[in-house]
Design an enzyme around this catalytic site. Structure first.
Site, mmCIF file in Angstrom:
data_model
loop_
_atom_site.group_PDB
_atom_site.id
_atom_site.type_symbol
_atom_site.label_atom_id
_atom_site.label_comp_id
_atom_site.label_asym_id
_atom_site.label_seq_id
_atom_site.Cartn_x
_atom_site.Cartn_y
_atom_site.Cartn_z
ATOM 1 N N CYS A 1 -28.694 -6.922 -4.780
ATOM 2 C CA CYS A 1 -27.698 -7.573 -6.254
ATOM 3 C C CYS A 1 -28.466 -7.954 -7.313
ATOM 4 C CB CYS A 1 -27.574 -8.338 -5.254
ATOM 5 S SG CYS A 1 -28.450 -9.696 -4.781
ATOM 6 N N ARG B 1 -17.421 -8.974 18.708
ATOM 7 C CA ARG B 1 -17.014 -10.472 18.949
ATOM 8 C C ARG B 1 -15.564 -10.030 18.030
ATOM 9 N NH1 ARG B 1 -22.292 -10.738 18.110
ATOM 10 N NH2 ARG B 1 -22.042 -11.300 15.752
ATOM 11 N N ARG C 1 -33.119 2.890 1.209
ATOM 12 C CA ARG C 1 -33.228 2.637 -0.294
ATOM 13 C C ARG C 1 -33.886 3.692 -1.349
ATOM 14 N NH1 ARG C 1 -32.024 -4.194 -1.425
ATOM 15 N NH2 ARG C 1 -29.717 -3.480 -0.855
ATOM 16 N N THR D 1 -15.581 -7.480 8.585
ATOM 17 C CA THR D 1 -15.192 -9.017 8.592
ATOM 18 C C THR D 1 -16.533 -10.093 7.833
ATOM 19 O OG1 THR D 1 -17.198 -8.764 10.569
ATOM 20 C CG2 THR D 1 -14.625 -8.806 10.861
ATOM 21 N N HIS E 1 -25.134 -13.792 -9.689
ATOM 22 C CA HIS E 1 -26.762 -14.526 -9.894
ATOM 23 C C HIS E 1 -26.999 -15.156 -11.019
ATOM 24 C CE1 HIS E 1 -27.167 -14.010 -5.179
ATOM 25 N NE2 HIS E 1 -27.553 -12.370 -5.485
HETATM 26 P P1 A2P Z 1 -18.998 -9.771 13.656
HETATM 27 O O1 A2P Z 1 -18.229 -10.843 12.237
HETATM 28 O O2 A2P Z 1 -17.954 -9.521 14.708
HETATM 29 O O3 A2P Z 1 -20.559 -10.305 13.734
HETATM 30 P P2 A2P Z 1 -22.228 -11.611 6.966
HETATM 31 O O4 A2P Z 1 -23.796 -10.621 6.944
HETATM 32 O O5 A2P Z 1 -21.385 -11.849 6.067
HETATM 33 O O6 A2P Z 1 -22.885 -11.791 8.611
HETATM 34 O O7 A2P Z 1 -21.364 -10.045 7.696
HETATM 35 C C1 A2P Z 1 -22.390 -9.166 9.135
HETATM 36 C C2 A2P Z 1 -21.180 -8.057 9.455
HETATM 37 O O8 A2P Z 1 -21.569 -7.501 9.875
HETATM 38 C C3 A2P Z 1 -20.160 -8.612 9.956
HETATM 39 O O9 A2P Z 1 -18.577 -8.402 10.130
HETATM 40 C C4 A2P Z 1 -20.797 -8.602 11.267
HETATM 41 O O10 A2P Z 1 -19.244 -8.638 12.607
HETATM 42 C C5 A2P Z 1 -20.836 -7.584 11.484
HETATM 43 N N1 A2P Z 1 -22.203 -6.772 12.520
HETATM 44 C C6 A2P Z 1 -23.376 -7.881 12.600
HETATM 45 N N2 A2P Z 1 -23.386 -7.513 14.230
HETATM 46 C C7 A2P Z 1 -23.317 -6.541 14.182
HETATM 47 C C8 A2P Z 1 -23.585 -6.025 15.171
HETATM 48 N N3 A2P Z 1 -23.693 -5.491 16.374
HETATM 49 N N4 A2P Z 1 -22.585 -4.576 15.453
HETATM 50 C C9 A2P Z 1 -21.177 -4.472 14.245
HETATM 51 N N5 A2P Z 1 -21.050 -5.662 13.611
HETATM 52 C C10 A2P Z 1 -22.250 -6.337 13.541
#
Ligand code: A2P
Length: 337
Positions: free
Chosen positions: A131, A41, A101, A13, A244
Site C-alpha cells: 500500500c 466462520r 510480489r 468479509t 497513509h
Molecule cells: P473471515 O471473516 O471468515 O475470518 P482482515 O485482513 O480484514 O482480517 O480479513 C481477512 C479476510 O481473510 C477475511 O475475509 C477472512 O474471513 C479471510 N480469511 C481468514 N482466514 C481464512 C481462511 N482460513 N480461509 C478463508 N478465508 C480466510
C-alpha cells in the site's frame, strides 16, 4: 472471448475484501456473477452487491471451478495455498498479499504506471503492490516521466486500518481508555498508539530496516523497471484511522523546477495536485479517505540533495493502496479475456 467474467473475492468479509465489493459496484465492473469466499466462520453470512444479497461461501479447493478472475485478500498463507489451485482451475488471480510480489514470473502492477505488465503472467497470477509503495509511486510517477527518477528518501505516516479491523479497534479502545482515565491495553502494536507514533511497521531485518521499508525498495524497482533505483525508507505507524501519508525527497536525472513538477500532474489519472500552502491547501489523510485519487502537495526544492524535490503524498491505503488497485487490474484482465 468471455463477455462478462465470473469474479470471486477471497477474503470478502475482511477490510480490503469489503472495499473490493464497493469498488466493483462503484465502477460498474462488467461481471456475470460474483462469488464471495471467506473462512468457515463467515459461511452463510450475506453481503449486498448491486441491491442483491450474496451468501458468503467457505473457501475450499473446489471454489474456483467456473470462475474467471479471483481477487485474493485473505493473507499470504491463504494466497500461497489457494492461488495455484485457482490458477490451475483456469482463473486469473489478482493477489493483494506479499506472497508472490517479488517472483520473477509474477507481474507487479499499478495500472496508471505499468499496465502492460499485467499481460505477461505465465502463472496466471498478478500481484498487487504494498500500500505505501503504491501511494508513493502514484505521487512520483508523473515526476519520473518528466525528470527520470534515481532515488527516494521517504518517511511514511501509516494509518491503523493498515493493520485491519483490529488496528482500528485498538486505537478506538485506547482513546476511550485515555478519556475515561482507565488502563490502556496494547495488543496489536508494541507500544500504545493513541497519542503516540511508532517507527515500527512489520518485522525488523538484519539490515536494521523493517520488511515494510524494504518493500518500497524492491517493489519500487520492479514496478518502475528501475533496477538501480536507490531507496531509503522509514515506516511509521500514526494514530490516524485511514489513509497513509508519505514525506518524500526524490532525486532525479534532470534538474526539476517546482513549476515544471506541478505541471507534470496536469491530466494525470489517479493523482491530484493540492499545493497552495499559503491558503492551507495541501493533502491530509481525512481528505483522501474513501476517495480513489491520491493527492500530492508541498512540492519544493530539496535543500540538501542536488536535482531533488521534497513533496508530500497522501492516499487511502484501503482503496488505491489495495482494493481499488486490484479492481483496476481486474478491469485490464477482463478487457482481454
Ligand atoms: P473471515 O471473516 O471468515 O475470518 P482482515 O485482513 O480484514 O482480517 O480479513 C481477512 C479476510 O481473510 C477475511 O475475509 C477472512 O474471513 C479471510 N480469511 C481468514 N482466514 C481464512 C481462511 N482460513 N480461509 C478463508 N478465508 C480466510
Amino acid at each position: 472471448m468471455i463477455n462478462q467474467p465470473h469474479v470471486a473475492i477471497v477474503g470478502a468479509t475482511g477490510a480490503v475484501g469489503r472495499e473490493m465489493l464497493v469498488c466493483l459496484e462503484e465502477r460498474n465492473f462488467p461481471l456475470s456473477q460474483l462469488t464471495l469466499l471467506a473462512s468457515a466462520r463467515s459461511a452463510g453470512q450475506t453481503m449486498t452487491f448491486r441491491n442483491k444479497d450474496i451468501k458468503v461461501q467457505e473457501l475450499t479447493d473446489k471454489s474456483f471451478e467456473g470462475i474467471d478472475i479471483a481477487l485474493f485478500s485473505a493473507g499470504g498463507g491463504i494466497s500461497l495455498e489457494y492461488a495455484p489451485i485457482a490458477a490451475a482451475a483456469g482463473c486469473v488471480v489478482i493477489d493483494n498479499s506479499s506472497a508472490f510480489r517479488m517472483d520473477e514470473d509474477v507481474p507487479l502492477v499499478v495500472p496508471e504506471i505499468n499496465p502492460e505488465a499485467a499481460a505477461n503472467r505465465p502463472r496466471q497470477i498478478i500481484a498487487n503492490p504494498n500500500c505505501s509503495t503504491i501511494i508513493t509511486l502514484m505521487g512520483l510517477a508523473p515526476l519520473h516521466r518528466a525528470f527520470g527518477l534515481k532515488g527516494i528518501i521517504a518517511s511514511t505516516y501509516q494509518a491503523v486500518s493498515g493493520s485491519g479491523a483490529q488496528g482500528i479497534e485498538e486505537l478506538n479502545e485506547q482513546i476511550r481508555a485515555l478519556v475515561e482515565g482507565s488502563q490502556v491495553h496494547t495488543k496489536v502494536y508494541p507500544h500504545q498508539i493513541a497519542h503516540n507514533v511508532i517507527p515500527h511497521v512489520d518485522v525488523f531485518q538484519e539490515t536494521g530496516y523493517t520488511k515494510e521499508e524494504q518493500k518500497m525498495l524492491h517493489e519500487g524497482r520492479k514496478i518502475l523497471n528501475l533496477p538501480d533505483l536507490k531507496v531509503t525508507c522509514t515506516c511509521v505507524r500514526v494514530p490516524v484511522m485511514r489513509s497513509h501519508s508519505i514525506s518524500v525527497s526524490a532525486l532525479f536525472e534532470k534538474t526539476p523546477s517546482v513549476t515544471e513538477a506541478q505541471e507534470a500532474y496536469r491530466d494525470q489519472k489517479g493523482v491530484r495536485l493540492v499545493d497552495d500552502p499559503s491558503q492551507g491547501l495541501y493533502p491530509v489523510p481525512l481528505n483522501t479517505t474513501g476517495k480513489d485519487d491520491c493527492e500530492v502537495g508541498r512540492i519544493r526544492l530539496d535543500q540538501v540533495l542536488p536535482n531533488a524535490l521534497a513533496l508530500w503524498v497522501v492516499g487511502d491505503q484501503v482503496r488505491k493502496g489495495a482494493a481499488l488497485n486490484a479492481v483496476q487490474i481486474a478491469e485490464i484482465v477482463a478487457a482481454r479475456l
